[in-house]
Design a protein around this motif. Structure first.
Motif, PDB file in Angstrom:
ATOM      1  N   VAL A 372      20.114  -8.404  37.426  1.00 53.38           N
ATOM      2  CA  VAL A 372      19.603  -8.554  38.791  1.00 53.38           C
ATOM      3  C   VAL A 372      20.357  -9.688  39.469  1.00 53.38           C
ATOM      4  O   VAL A 372      20.303 -10.840  39.028  1.00 53.38           O
ATOM      5  N   MET A 373      21.070  -9.367  40.545  1.00 55.20           N
ATOM      6  CA  MET A 373      21.934 -10.345  41.175  1.00 55.20           C
ATOM      7  C   MET A 373      21.181 -11.434  41.932  1.00 55.20           C
ATOM      8  O   MET A 373      21.733 -12.495  42.198  1.00 55.20           O
ATOM      9  N   ASN A 374      19.942 -11.203  42.283  1.00 54.30           N
ATOM     10  CA  ASN A 374      19.116 -12.245  42.898  1.00 54.30           C
ATOM     11  C   ASN A 374      17.749 -12.228  42.221  1.00 54.30           C
ATOM     12  O   ASN A 374      16.999 -11.252  42.353  1.00 54.30           O
ATOM     13  N   PRO A 375      17.388 -13.297  41.498  1.00 45.08           N
ATOM     14  CA  PRO A 375      16.151 -13.285  40.713  1.00 45.08           C
ATOM     15  C   PRO A 375      14.889 -13.116  41.537  1.00 45.08           C
ATOM     16  O   PRO A 375      13.859 -12.706  40.994  1.00 45.08           O
ATOM     17  N   ILE A 376      14.932 -13.379  42.830  1.00 43.73           N
ATOM     18  CA  ILE A 376      13.733 -13.252  43.643  1.00 43.73           C
ATOM     19  C   ILE A 376      13.258 -11.805  43.745  1.00 43.73           C
ATOM     20  O   ILE A 376      12.112 -11.529  44.073  1.00 43.73           O
TER      21      ILE A 376
END
Length: 402
Positions: A372-376
């Motif tokens: 996942v490139m952005n953990p949010i």
């Protein structure tokens, strides 16, 4: 870091610049929709040469060439409006700004408004009128007509539009694309005029998040300017604004500034502004850790491939392009990138030609690991995978660097 005598800081005009990060052969755009693998493999490339200003703390790409940018192309696709997580943040931000500045029946000007998602939201929620500027505005991608009272001008914002008056001048995730930052903010100051009631709100990526967490996937060609709270505040004061507040949001990924035209002096610094030396240390730590993290990721992906594990990235935007480019990961190690934006499905990422697919395509591909490139977005992605009855290993790009 090595000293540079040939460059001046675009924010404070200092020559106290040290070059600390260099990368060649990077795509000059990360979110242009490319319709074939051939286009992706042959897409124009440029260089990154990041320099740190020891006078104000600003970081700039001194190899950046604005002539290579295609923001006026209708193939430019940067919207995040397909994400429920992002939309919830946008709604909360709009509500917060309306309450902060009593934006009801007022005039809103947004610089870099994209497809007008946020401008439409803040105008509808506060019964406001709005005008937006963005060269990448593509009316054919709107789900319908723009709401009444909203106008979008498909052009770069500049001082030629200083006659447009507003109660709020808003600029979100745009200043980081501007090389000549002081010149740009001076143009905003001209638009704000001498009315102390005009509010100015900017949102930019948080440089301390990027360099403090060694997020090398957040360093890419379009982002030629990197701000911390201190360097952003100094830029605004140097251009005639009084800085009223600084804060971060979106898991500290975004940095916000609130300012007004200064009347009797620009005021002193705020407690949120870090010393330049503190940011210099974070930049030095970024350099020290960078190679270790890159080598770790290269080894991890190679080992997974040799073991027959199928891996995909989730998020077909700039972070994915920077990650793949920096690691030099071709389709032999990673073939697909997933994105929920339907406009991206079937397109390809420069420079190695990974194909962007919709989440539904994973049912057939059945990956073993999703990065996942952005953990949010991890929870949002988990819910989508549950709906597809898929149970791959989900790794956050941050939690699995080393």
């Amino acid at each position: 870091m090595k000293k540079s005598q040939d460059n001046r800081c675009p924010s404070c005009d200092s020559q106290q610049i040290s070059i600390f990060y260099e990368l060649s052969g990077v795509p000059v755009h990360s979110v242009i929709l490319l319709d074939s693998e051939e286009q992706a493999l042959n897409y124009p490339q440029g260089d990154i040469r990041l320099g740190f200003c020891h006078a104000c703390g600003f970081v700039s790409n001194y190899a950046f060439e604005s002539r290579l940018q295609e923001y006026d192309s209708h193939q430019y696709e940067a919207t995040q409006a397909y994400s429920p997580t992002f939309n919830a943040f946008h709604r909360r931000l709009a509500s917060d700004l309306i309450e902060r500045y009593d934006l009801r029946h007022k005039r809103i000007l947004e610089i870099g408004c994209g497809q007008g998602d946020f401008l439409s939201l803040i105008c509808q929620m506060g019964a406001n009128q709005g005008v937006g500027f963005d060269p990448a505005f593509a009316p054919e991608r709107l789900d319908g007509a723009l709401p009444d009272g909203i106008q979008i001008i498909a052009d770069f914002y500049s001082s030629k539009y200083s006659g447009y008056q507003a109660d709020l001048i808003c600029c979100k995730m745009t200043l980081e694309h501007i090389r000549h930052t002081a010149e740009f903010v001076n143009a905003v100051r001209e638009t704000a005029g001498e009315n102390p009631d005009v509010q100015v709100f900017f949102q930019v990526p948080n440089a301390r998040y990027v360099f403090g967490t060694t997020a090398f996937w957040d360093v890419y060609y379009e982002h030629c300017s990197y701000f911390s709270a201190g360097s952003l505040a100094r830029l605004f004061r140097n251009t005639g604004f009084q800085v009223q507040d600084l804060w971060s949001d979106y898991d500290d990924q975004y940095l916000m500034i609130e300012a007004r035209p200064a009347r009797n002096g620009v005021g002193g610094k705020l407690s949120q502004e870090e010393p330049v030396a503190e940011l210099a240390q974070e930049v030095a730590d970024f350099v020290r850790r960078f190679s270790q993290f890159v080598e770790s990721w290269q080894e991890k992906l190679s080992n997974w491939r040799q073991a027959g594990r199928k891996t995909v990235l989730w998020g077909g935007g700039s972070k994915a392009v920077a990650f793949l480019t920096t690691l030099k990961i071709g389709r032999d190690l990673l073939e697909y990138v997933v994105d929920i934006n339907p406009n991206k499905s079937g397109t390809y990422l420069a420079p190695y030609g990974q194909k962007v697919i919709a989440p539904q395509a994973l049912v057939e591909y059945r990956p073993d690991t999703i990065i996942v490139m952005n953990p949010i977005y991890c929870q949002e992605i988990g819910r989508i995978l549950d709906g597809l009855n898929l149970t791959p290993e989900i790794l956050s790009i941050e939690d699995s660097r080393a």
